[in-house]
Design a protein around this motif. Structure first.
Motif, PDB file in Angstrom:
ATOM      1  N   ILE A 160       1.031  -1.329  -0.138  1.00  0.00           N
ATOM      2  CA  ILE A 160      -0.104   0.196   0.140  1.00  0.00           C
ATOM      3  C   ILE A 160       1.379   1.228   0.397  1.00  0.00           C
ATOM      4  CG2 ILE A 160      -2.296  -1.258   1.472  1.00  0.00           C
ATOM      5  CD1 ILE A 160      -1.037   0.623   3.501  1.00  0.00           C
ATOM      6  N   GLY A 161       0.372   2.606  -0.513  1.00  0.00           N
ATOM      7  CA  GLY A 161       1.055   3.454  -0.260  1.00  0.00           C
ATOM      8  C   GLY A 161      -0.113   5.154  -1.597  1.00  0.00           C
ATOM      9  N   PRO A 162       0.972   5.996  -1.245  1.00  0.00           N
ATOM     10  CA  PRO A 162       0.226   7.258  -1.991  1.00  0.00           C
ATOM     11  C   PRO A 162       0.093   7.103  -3.627  1.00  0.00           C
ATOM     12  CG  PRO A 162       1.523   7.889   0.061  1.00  0.00           C
ATOM     13  CD  PRO A 162       1.471   5.935  -0.295  1.00  0.00           C
ATOM     14  N   SER A 163      -0.413   6.878  -4.317  1.00  0.00           N
ATOM     15  CA  SER A 163      -0.750   6.900  -5.576  1.00  0.00           C
ATOM     16  C   SER A 163       1.234   7.671  -5.997  1.00  0.00           C
ATOM     17  CB  SER A 163      -1.419   8.177  -6.099  1.00  0.00           C
ATOM     18  OG  SER A 163      -1.501   7.998  -7.571  1.00  0.00           O
ATOM     19  N   GLY A 164       1.467   6.995  -6.759  1.00  0.00           N
ATOM     20  CA  GLY A 164       2.921   7.189  -7.412  1.00  0.00           C
ATOM     21  C   GLY A 164       3.828   7.163  -6.381  1.00  0.00           C
ATOM     22  N   SER A 165       3.644   6.890  -5.270  1.00  0.00           N
ATOM     23  CA  SER A 165       4.242   5.928  -4.524  1.00  0.00           C
ATOM     24  C   SER A 165       6.154   4.748  -5.828  1.00  0.00           C
ATOM     25  CB  SER A 165       3.955   5.572  -2.977  1.00  0.00           C
ATOM     26  OG  SER A 165       2.940   4.568  -3.404  1.00  0.00           O
ATOM     27  N   GLY A 166       5.104   4.653  -6.354  1.00  0.00           N
ATOM     28  CA  GLY A 166       5.445   3.498  -7.417  1.00  0.00           C
ATOM     29  C   GLY A 166       5.896   2.379  -6.523  1.00  0.00           C
ATOM     30  N   LYS A 167       4.410   1.793  -6.153  1.00  0.00           N
ATOM     31  CA  LYS A 167       3.805   0.389  -6.641  1.00  0.00           C
ATOM     32  C   LYS A 167       3.838  -0.017  -7.784  1.00  0.00           C
ATOM     33  CE  LYS A 167       0.110   1.893  -4.208  1.00  0.00           C
ATOM     34  NZ  LYS A 167       0.357   3.301  -5.154  1.00  0.00           N
ATOM     35  N   SER A 168       2.860   0.645  -8.766  1.00  0.00           N
ATOM     36  CA  SER A 168       2.690  -0.064 -10.343  1.00  0.00           C
ATOM     37  C   SER A 168       3.856  -0.664 -10.894  1.00  0.00           C
ATOM     38  CB  SER A 168       2.113   0.513 -10.776  1.00  0.00           C
ATOM     39  OG  SER A 168       0.557   0.359 -10.132  1.00  0.00           O
ATOM     40  N   THR A 169       4.952   0.167 -10.694  1.00  0.00           N
ATOM     41  CA  THR A 169       6.743   0.311 -10.918  1.00  0.00           C
ATOM     42  C   THR A 169       7.055  -1.127 -10.579  1.00  0.00           C
ATOM     43  OG1 THR A 169       6.323   2.689 -11.256  1.00  0.00           O
ATOM     44  CG2 THR A 169       8.344   1.250 -11.587  1.00  0.00           C
ATOM     45  N   LEU A 170       6.860  -1.099  -9.458  1.00  0.00           N
ATOM     46  CA  LEU A 170       7.845  -2.192  -8.712  1.00  0.00           C
ATOM     47  C   LEU A 170       6.478  -3.581  -9.485  1.00  0.00           C
ATOM     48  CD1 LEU A 170       9.059  -3.395  -5.960  1.00  0.00           C
ATOM     49  CD2 LEU A 170       7.148  -3.641  -4.801  1.00  0.00           C
ATOM     50  N   CYS A 171       5.710  -3.898  -8.928  1.00  0.00           N
ATOM     51  CA  CYS A 171       5.015  -5.087 -10.329  1.00  0.00           C
ATOM     52  C   CYS A 171       5.735  -5.160 -11.142  1.00  0.00           C
ATOM     53  CB  CYS A 171       3.240  -5.216  -9.865  1.00  0.00           C
ATOM     54  SG  CYS A 171       2.729  -4.458  -8.004  1.00  0.00           S
ATOM     55  N   ARG A 172       5.618  -3.852 -12.103  1.00  0.00           N
ATOM     56  CA  ARG A 172       5.631  -4.541 -13.302  1.00  0.00           C
ATOM     57  C   ARG A 172       7.374  -4.525 -13.676  1.00  0.00           C
ATOM     58  NH1 ARG A 172       2.683  -2.581 -17.364  1.00  0.00           N
ATOM     59  NH2 ARG A 172       5.049  -1.349 -18.930  1.00  0.00           N
ATOM     60  N   THR A 173       8.039  -4.467 -12.655  1.00  0.00           N
ATOM     61  CA  THR A 173      10.073  -4.621 -12.472  1.00  0.00           C
ATOM     62  C   THR A 173      10.360  -6.753 -12.044  1.00  0.00           C
ATOM     63  OG1 THR A 173      10.554  -4.037 -10.437  1.00  0.00           O
ATOM     64  CG2 THR A 173      10.525  -2.983 -12.514  1.00  0.00           C
ATOM     65  N   ILE A 174       8.652  -6.380 -11.194  1.00  0.00           N
ATOM     66  CA  ILE A 174       9.430  -7.871 -11.042  1.00  0.00           C
ATOM     67  C   ILE A 174       8.695  -9.878 -11.596  1.00  0.00           C
ATOM     68  CG2 ILE A 174       7.834 -10.445  -9.501  1.00  0.00           C
ATOM     69  CD1 ILE A 174       8.199  -7.344  -7.968  1.00  0.00           C
ATOM     70  N   ASN A 175       8.176  -9.190 -12.926  1.00  0.00           N
ATOM     71  CA  ASN A 175       8.157 -10.015 -14.738  1.00  0.00           C
ATOM     72  C   ASN A 175       8.857  -9.508 -15.328  1.00  0.00           C
ATOM     73  OD1 ASN A 175       6.188  -7.632 -15.136  1.00  0.00           O
ATOM     74  ND2 ASN A 175       4.442 -10.045 -15.227  1.00  0.00           N
ATOM     75  N   ARG A 176       9.752  -8.297 -15.430  1.00  0.00           N
ATOM     76  CA  ARG A 176      10.466  -7.775 -16.117  1.00  0.00           C
ATOM     77  C   ARG A 176       9.328  -6.386 -17.148  1.00  0.00           C
ATOM     78  NH1 ARG A 176      14.734  -7.698 -13.818  1.00  0.00           N
ATOM     79  NH2 ARG A 176      16.920  -8.397 -14.327  1.00  0.00           N
ATOM     80  N   LEU A 177       8.132  -6.377 -17.225  1.00  0.00           N
ATOM     81  CA  LEU A 177       7.568  -4.752 -18.028  1.00  0.00           C
ATOM     82  C   LEU A 177       8.682  -4.311 -18.190  1.00  0.00           C
ATOM     83  CD1 LEU A 177       4.213  -5.909 -17.254  1.00  0.00           C
ATOM     84  CD2 LEU A 177       4.871  -6.600 -19.322  1.00  0.00           C
ATOM     85  N   GLU A 178       8.492  -3.592 -17.003  1.00  0.00           N
ATOM     86  CA  GLU A 178       9.588  -2.238 -17.172  1.00  0.00           C
ATOM     87  C   GLU A 178      11.491  -3.189 -16.658  1.00  0.00           C
ATOM     88  OE1 GLU A 178       9.334   0.478 -17.629  1.00  0.00           O
ATOM     89  OE2 GLU A 178       7.487   0.132 -17.714  1.00  0.00           O
ATOM     90  N   PRO A 179      12.284  -2.645 -17.634  1.00  0.00           N
ATOM     91  CA  PRO A 179      13.734  -2.922 -17.054  1.00  0.00           C
ATOM     92  C   PRO A 179      14.075  -2.470 -15.827  1.00  0.00           C
ATOM     93  CG  PRO A 179      13.393  -1.651 -19.172  1.00  0.00           C
ATOM     94  CD  PRO A 179      12.364  -1.851 -18.705  1.00  0.00           C
ATOM     95  N   ILE A 180      14.701  -3.016 -14.976  1.00  0.00           N
ATOM     96  CA  ILE A 180      15.953  -1.967 -13.884  1.00  0.00           C
ATOM     97  C   ILE A 180      17.189  -1.578 -14.486  1.00  0.00           C
ATOM     98  CG2 ILE A 180      14.430  -3.450 -12.023  1.00  0.00           C
ATOM     99  CD1 ILE A 180      16.152  -4.943 -11.583  1.00  0.00           C
TER     100      ILE A 180
END
Ligand code: ADP
Ligand code: MG
Length: 252
Positions: free
Chosen positions: A45-65
């Motif tokens: 959980i966390g405020p909007s824009g805190s990086g939650k979706s990006t975190l999910c997307r990095t876990i299956n490499r929809l986003e490179p780190i």
């Protein structure tokens, strides 16, 4: 309060170490350290824009780190290639917008991945697909198209589709945020039973009832950092950080 699900095994299934992610000048994930055990349910959980979706997307490499390492079941996620497609299918993902294929039937939505990526035989995929549709309570919708279903039904199909790939971990990114209120519970109920059955889950949600009921651990993010993690009861009754207290006072 007790959680409903089986105890986690103590064996790390998803590990993020020192993960850094930028979008241009914006530092979106700051030194993320997170280990999720097999069988564990982690609510983020966390405020909007805190990086939650990006975190999910990095876990299956929809986003490179940019820096750091992510492992699923002991295997580092490669940046690309055939191996990536296979490893990515170890991570099931359910989004806010259901993202079903509009021109495929409900059953086809659930069988396509297993046939194409997991190389299952068509009949086997169909048998298993019907089982999964029954499990999420939409068996009688199998021959329909997504647009003929309610939002809650579509999201349950999306869950069945992800499960059809036999993932080791399921990621849910605000799975009920786009639903009409009366449909939220039918989706949360499916998620709660998955948790009970021992599925490893990372769930971004504002549904604090679900977090209290099903989570082993709550992870609170703010401005790209994991600020606090605790069992739900502890987190909701006595958050340690000012930022978590402030966030909770706004949503509870
Ligand atoms: P949350 O899910 O917690 O609301 P996000 O992970 O979606 O947060 O976003 C974190 C930050 O990264 C936000 O400032 C957002 O605007 C930014 N962001 C997300 N995706 C992109 C992108 N593809 N390009 C540029 N900025 C992005
Ligand atoms: Mg988000």
């Amino acid at each position: 309060m007790t959680t409903l699900q089986k105890a986690p095994t103590g064996e790390a299934l998803v590990t993020l170490r020192g993960v850094q992610k930028h979008f241009g000048a914006l530092h979106v994930l700051k030194d993320i350290e997170l280990t999720v055990q097999r069988g564990e349910v982690v609510v983020v959980i966390g405020p909007s824009g805190s990086g939650k979706s990006t975190l999910c997307r990095t876990i299956n490499r929809l986003e490179p780190i940019d820096e750091g390492a992510i492992e699923v079941d002991g295997q580092p996620l490669p940046q690309e290639g055939r191996e990536l497609a296979r490893l990515r299918s170890d991570v099931g993902m359910v989004f806010q917008s259901f993202n079903l294929f509009p021109h495929k039937t409900v059953l086809q939505n659930v069988t396509l991945g297993p046939v194409k990526v997991r190389r299952r035989k068509a009949e086997e995929a169909e048998r298993r697909g019907r089982e999964l549709l029954a499990r999420v309570g939409v068996a009688d919708q199998a021959e329909k198209y997504p647009a003929q279903l309610s939002g809650g039904q579509q999201q349950r199909v999306a869950i069945a589709r992800a499960l059809a790939m036999e993932p080791k971990v399921m990621l849910f990114d605000e799975p009920t945020s786009a639903l009409d209120p009366e449909m939220v519970n039918e989706v949360l109920d499916v998620m709660t039973s998955l948790a009970r059955e021992g599925m490893t889950m990372i769930v971004v949600t504002h549904e604090m009832g679900f977090a209290r009921r099903a989570a082993n651990r709550v992870v609170f993010m703010d401005a790209g950092r994991i600020v606090e993690e605790a069992p739900p009861e502890q987190f909701f009754t006595s958050p340690r950080s000012d930022r978590a207290r402030d966030f909770l006072s706004k949503i509870l």
